[in-house]
Design a protein around this motif. Structure first.
Motif, PDB file in Angstrom:
ATOM      1  N   VAL A   1       0.928  -1.360  -0.170  1.00 30.62           N
ATOM      2  CA  VAL A   1       0.511  -0.012   0.349  1.00 30.62           C
ATOM      3  C   VAL A   1       0.958   1.186   0.222  1.00 30.62           C
ATOM      4  N   PRO A   2       1.828   1.496   1.024  1.00 34.44           N
ATOM      5  CA  PRO A   2       2.485   2.501   0.628  1.00 34.44           C
ATOM      6  C   PRO A   2       3.342   2.779  -0.540  1.00 34.44           C
ATOM      7  N   GLY A   3       4.077   1.483  -0.790  1.00 32.99           N
ATOM      8  CA  GLY A   3       4.526   1.890  -2.534  1.00 32.99           C
ATOM      9  C   GLY A   3       4.076   2.046  -3.303  1.00 32.99           C
ATOM     10  N   LYS A   4       3.127   1.770  -3.200  1.00 36.94           N
ATOM     11  CA  LYS A   4       1.984   1.870  -4.521  1.00 36.94           C
ATOM     12  C   LYS A   4       1.300   3.545  -4.513  1.00 36.94           C
ATOM     13  N   VAL A   5       1.187   4.174  -2.758  1.00 36.54           N
ATOM     14  CA  VAL A   5       0.934   5.083  -3.100  1.00 36.54           C
ATOM     15  C   VAL A   5       1.745   6.212  -2.888  1.00 36.54           C
ATOM     16  N   VAL A   6       3.022   5.883  -2.915  1.00 40.56           N
ATOM     17  CA  VAL A   6       4.544   6.795  -3.438  1.00 40.56           C
ATOM     18  C   VAL A   6       4.250   7.093  -4.937  1.00 40.56           C
ATOM     19  N   HIS A   7       4.787   5.814  -5.459  1.00 43.10           N
ATOM     20  CA  HIS A   7       4.892   5.763  -6.379  1.00 43.10           C
ATOM     21  C   HIS A   7       3.988   6.652  -7.638  1.00 43.10           C
ATOM     22  N   SER A   8       2.842   6.541  -7.344  1.00 43.57           N
ATOM     23  CA  SER A   8       1.272   7.230  -8.256  1.00 43.57           C
ATOM     24  C   SER A   8       1.737   8.351  -7.886  1.00 43.57           C
ATOM     25  N   VAL A   9       1.987   9.186  -6.233  1.00 41.15           N
ATOM     26  CA  VAL A   9       2.493  10.512  -6.325  1.00 41.15           C
ATOM     27  C   VAL A   9       4.133  10.871  -6.730  1.00 41.15           C
ATOM     28  N   VAL A  10       4.575  10.383  -7.311  1.00 44.71           N
ATOM     29  CA  VAL A  10       5.780  10.341  -8.112  1.00 44.71           C
ATOM     30  C   VAL A  10       5.628  10.675  -8.947  1.00 44.71           C
ATOM     31  N   ALA A  11       4.892   9.554  -9.790  1.00 45.32           N
ATOM     32  CA  ALA A  11       4.712   9.712 -10.556  1.00 45.32           C
ATOM     33  C   ALA A  11       3.680  10.906 -11.451  1.00 45.32           C
ATOM     34  N   THR A  12       2.709  11.072 -11.096  1.00 40.17           N
ATOM     35  CA  THR A  12       1.574  11.885 -11.087  1.00 40.17           C
ATOM     36  C   THR A  12       2.522  13.444 -10.918  1.00 40.17           C
ATOM     37  N   THR A  13       3.020  13.318 -10.132  1.00 42.04           N
ATOM     38  CA  THR A  13       4.057  14.825 -10.101  1.00 42.04           C
ATOM     39  C   THR A  13       5.026  14.703 -11.225  1.00 42.04           C
ATOM     40  N   LYS A  14       5.239  14.065 -11.462  1.00 36.48           N
ATOM     41  CA  LYS A  14       6.372  13.450 -13.024  1.00 36.48           C
ATOM     42  C   LYS A  14       5.364  14.241 -14.328  1.00 36.48           C
ATOM     43  N   TRP A  15       4.545  13.520 -14.334  1.00 32.34           N
ATOM     44  CA  TRP A  15       3.626  14.153 -15.018  1.00 32.34           C
ATOM     45  C   TRP A  15       3.030  15.689 -14.727  1.00 32.34           C
ATOM     46  N   ALA A  16       2.442  16.486 -14.341  1.00 36.44           N
ATOM     47  CA  ALA A  16       2.450  17.342 -13.473  1.00 36.44           C
ATOM     48  C   ALA A  16       3.016  18.501 -14.057  1.00 36.44           C
ATOM     49  N   LYS A  17       4.822  18.172 -13.834  1.00 31.00           N
ATOM     50  CA  LYS A  17       5.274  19.340 -13.884  1.00 31.00           C
ATOM     51  C   LYS A  17       5.581  19.476 -14.871  1.00 31.00           C
ATOM     52  N   GLN A  18       5.386  18.312 -16.754  1.00 32.54           N
ATOM     53  CA  GLN A  18       5.802  19.032 -17.588  1.00 32.54           C
ATOM     54  C   GLN A  18       5.723  20.276 -18.126  1.00 32.54           C
ATOM     55  N   SER A  19       4.099  20.770 -17.930  1.00 35.54           N
ATOM     56  CA  SER A  19       3.937  21.584 -18.331  1.00 35.54           C
ATOM     57  C   SER A  19       4.081  23.151 -17.256  1.00 35.54           C
ATOM     58  N   MET A  20       4.901  22.718 -16.484  1.00 33.02           N
ATOM     59  CA  MET A  20       5.436  23.957 -15.560  1.00 33.02           C
ATOM     60  C   MET A  20       6.940  24.092 -16.162  1.00 33.02           C
ATOM     61  N   LYS A  21       6.953  25.640 -15.795  1.00 31.73           N
ATOM     62  CA  LYS A  21       7.882  25.855 -16.144  1.00 31.73           C
ATOM     63  C   LYS A  21       9.197  26.070 -14.864  1.00 31.73           C
ATOM     64  N   LEU A  22      10.340  25.276 -14.863  1.00 35.55           N
ATOM     65  CA  LEU A  22      11.231  25.245 -13.498  1.00 35.55           C
ATOM     66  C   LEU A  22      12.204  25.019 -13.584  1.00 35.55           C
ATOM     67  N   THR A  23      13.585  25.639 -13.171  1.00 36.84           N
ATOM     68  CA  THR A  23      14.947  25.216 -12.937  1.00 36.84           C
ATOM     69  C   THR A  23      14.828  24.181 -13.751  1.00 36.84           C
ATOM     70  N   PRO A  24      15.626  23.514 -13.998  1.00 34.29           N
ATOM     71  CA  PRO A  24      16.339  21.937 -14.211  1.00 34.29           C
ATOM     72  C   PRO A  24      16.317  21.156 -13.587  1.00 34.29           C
ATOM     73  N   MET A  25      17.586  21.756 -11.973  1.00 33.06           N
ATOM     74  CA  MET A  25      16.968  21.089 -10.426  1.00 33.06           C
ATOM     75  C   MET A  25      15.863  20.981  -9.557  1.00 33.06           C
ATOM     76  N   VAL A  26      14.711  21.581 -10.262  1.00 37.36           N
ATOM     77  CA  VAL A  26      13.738  21.801  -9.436  1.00 37.36           C
ATOM     78  C   VAL A  26      12.491  20.585 -10.059  1.00 37.36           C
ATOM     79  N   HIS A  27      12.797  21.072 -11.874  1.00 36.75           N
ATOM     80  CA  HIS A  27      12.683  20.070 -12.422  1.00 36.75           C
ATOM     81  C   HIS A  27      12.674  17.851 -12.187  1.00 36.75           C
ATOM     82  N   LYS A  28      14.027  17.904 -11.732  1.00 38.17           N
ATOM     83  CA  LYS A  28      14.506  16.720 -11.635  1.00 38.17           C
ATOM     84  C   LYS A  28      14.010  16.847 -10.472  1.00 38.17           C
ATOM     85  N   TRP A  29      14.315  17.501  -9.239  1.00 42.44           N
ATOM     86  CA  TRP A  29      14.060  16.314  -7.723  1.00 42.44           C
ATOM     87  C   TRP A  29      12.188  16.473  -7.353  1.00 42.44           C
TER      88      TRP A  29
END
Length: 132
Positions: free
Chosen positions: A86-114
């Motif tokens: 359960v926790p692994g799936k939730v964290v995986h989903s948070v990370v994957a969703t954040t990765k997807w959501a940040k694609q349209s954001m203008k962020l510095t490369p370091m912020v984009h990566k981390w």
């Protein structure tokens, strides 16, 4: 400092944190992808060690192998769900969703990566507290 043998090593000491290693691995999935599988291995080893501990203690105290087996199976199922799946799936989903959501954001490369990693790590206390 001597260890109190009445204290549960796997649930009342920092050893318990090994059960959450896979959430850290999931958080770092896009930064250190080779750490994800070993992190699940560590968490699974923790689950197996706790299961063995609970089984052995029950068998020693009751001499009833059927009751000990029931205790071990109960511990294993609970720990796999509560510490790994359960926790692994939730964290995986948070990370994957954040990765997807940040694609349209203008962020510095370091912020984009981390940012997915930080969001994953930041979500762990919110997942762990209700389960504990």
């Amino acid at each position: 400092m001597a260890f109190n043998k009445d204290k549960d090593l796997y649930r009342e000491t920092p050893v318990r944190l090994l059960g959450y290693t896979n959430e850290v691995g999931e958080s770092f999935r896009y930064i250190v992808p080779n750490f994800v599988k070993p992190s699940y291995g560590i968490a699974f080893a923790y689950v197996c060690a706790d299961t063995q501990d609970k089984y052995s203690k029950k068998l020693t105290s009751t001499k009833d192998s059927k009751a000990a087996m029931k205790t071990g199976v109960d511990c294993f199922i609970w720990q796999i769900l509560a510490s790994v799946l359960v926790p692994g799936k939730v964290v995986h989903s948070v990370v994957a969703t954040t990765k997807w959501a940040k694609q349209s954001m203008k962020l510095t490369p370091m912020v984009h990566k981390w940012i997915p990693t930080f969001m994953g790590l930041g979500s762990i206390p919110f997942i762990v507290h209700p389960i504990d």
